[in-house]
Design an enzyme around this catalytic site. Structure first.
Site, short mmCIF file in Angstrom:
data_model
loop_
_atom_site.label_atom_id
_atom_site.label_comp_id
_atom_site.label_asym_id
_atom_site.label_seq_id
_atom_site.Cartn_x
_atom_site.Cartn_y
_atom_site.Cartn_z
N SER A 114 0.77 -0.79 -0.12
CA SER A 114 0.22 -0.01 0.07
C SER A 114 0.72 0.75 0.19
CB SER A 114 -0.63 -0.06 1.79
OG SER A 114 -2.12 0.51 1.24
N ASP A 267 -9.37 -3.25 -6.00
CA ASP A 267 -9.16 -2.51 -5.63
C ASP A 267 -9.23 -1.21 -5.91
OD1 ASP A 267 -6.62 -1.40 -3.20
OD2 ASP A 267 -5.03 -2.60 -4.14
N HIS A 297 -7.68 -4.89 -1.64
CA HIS A 297 -6.67 -3.96 -1.03
C HIS A 297 -6.86 -4.39 0.85
CE1 HIS A 297 -3.93 -0.60 -0.72
NE2 HIS A 297 -4.61 -1.21 0.25
#
Length: 327
Positions: A114, A267, A297
């Site tokens: 991320s 995501d 995600h």
């Protein structure tokens, strides 16, 4: 397995974790940058979050691997480039002191998920041209966020209602850049980038570069709203590669090490990873890409956490392990 906290400078300390007890000096080293707000301390002692736990549990099959986890300063209290500088300094510290840690200087990989994937990509680019340091062995980018020019790519449209990130990618990027998200609507509408700059970077950031199979769940071409010059003075830094690695010049991309990119279908950041994969391959960089068609995600973070166990997340972890073992 052992965990140790090492202060290495102002605002910065690192946590090291061996997957096994090792005596040799040619072990694998991984500089790991977690997503925001993962590592904290209690009374000066490391309180290792689920991310360190899943990492150690996921990699016991690596014969001898040292994970160095940078505890970087967080936004919005510490704005860009604080986190990037901390991760860069932690990596340089690791590389210069690799033998002290019992790690082969030629076998160090940067890794992040991320926001940490963004930091890993930026650090890898910065170190690509350094002649005074060993060359990084690889970079591992797990559903990274890599650009802030276009928040209307297919994956953003398709997954804006999908937890846990929803459409907050732009919010977090603004928090990192300026400490607040008061101009969120301008960024989501696309009025934060002047037309000439948007045209300049269209060769790298465009829905035209996303394969058609990733548009079948729905995509409507978006026309950016009228450019708002009063906001651009702040948003201009969105074009800096240390903040948005997808915008680095080809001369930098060509020097990057072997890469692993993991993307998830559900995501908003999926297309950032797809576009970076394309850029790396176009510049001759070897890329191992793994796409979780039923992933979302943050799924890697939830591996074996509080009773949760997503088969897709386990598959992703297995692929990461396989990649690092094969270096």
């Amino acid at each position: 397995m052992s965990l140790q906290l090492h202060p290495v400078g102002y605002h910065l300390s690192v946590i090291t974790c061996w997957t096994n007890t090792c005596l040799a000096d040619n072990n694998t080293g991984v500089c790991y940058f977690p997503e925001d707000k993962i590592l904290q301390t209690t009374q000066g002692k490391p309180r290792c979050c689920r991310k360190i736990v899943f990492t150690v549990m996921a990699f016991p099959s690596l014969t001898c691997c040292l994970f160095l986890c940078a505890r970087y300063r967080l936004a919005p209290e510490h704005k860009y480039p604080a986190a990037y500088e901390d991760c860069l300094n932690a990596t340089i510290h690791f590389m210069k002191n690799a033998e002290h840690y019992g790690v082969d200087p030629a076998n160090i990989t940067v890794c992040g998920d991320s926001a940490g994937g963004n930091l890993a990509a930026a650090v890898s680019q910065t170190l690509a041209g350094r002649s005074d340091l060993p060359r990084l062995r690889a970079q591992v980018l797990i559903y990274p966020g890599l650009q802030a020019l276009d928040f209307n790519l297919p994956s953003y449209q398709q997954n804006q209602g999908v937890p846990p990130l929803f459409e907050r990618a732009a919010f977090y990027m603004l928090q990192y850049l300026d400490g607040n998200a008061s101009n969120l609507e301008e960024v989501l509408e696309g009025s934060h980038i002047p037309p000439d700059m948007r045209l300049k970077y269209r060769k790298w950031v465009s829905p035209d570069h996303i394969p058609q199979k990733f548009k079948v769940r729905g995509y409507k071409p978006h026309k950016p709203h009228e450019f708002k010059a009063e906001f651009f003075e702040k948003a201009e830094r969105f074009c800096e590669p240390n903040l948005c690695p997808l915008l680095a010049e080809d001369a930098v991309i060509q020097q990057l090490p072997q890469s692993f990119i993991l993307t998830c279908e559900y995501d908003v950041l999926r297309d950032d990873g797809l576009l970076y994969k394309r850029r790396l391959e176009d510049n001759g960089v070897t890329v191992t890409w793994y796409h979780l068609e039923d992933g979302f995600h943050g799924i890697i973070s939830l591996y074996d956490y509080c009773g949760l166990s997503f088969p897709s997340g386990k598959r992703g972890l297995d692929r990461i392990v396989k990649f690092i073992k094969g270096l």
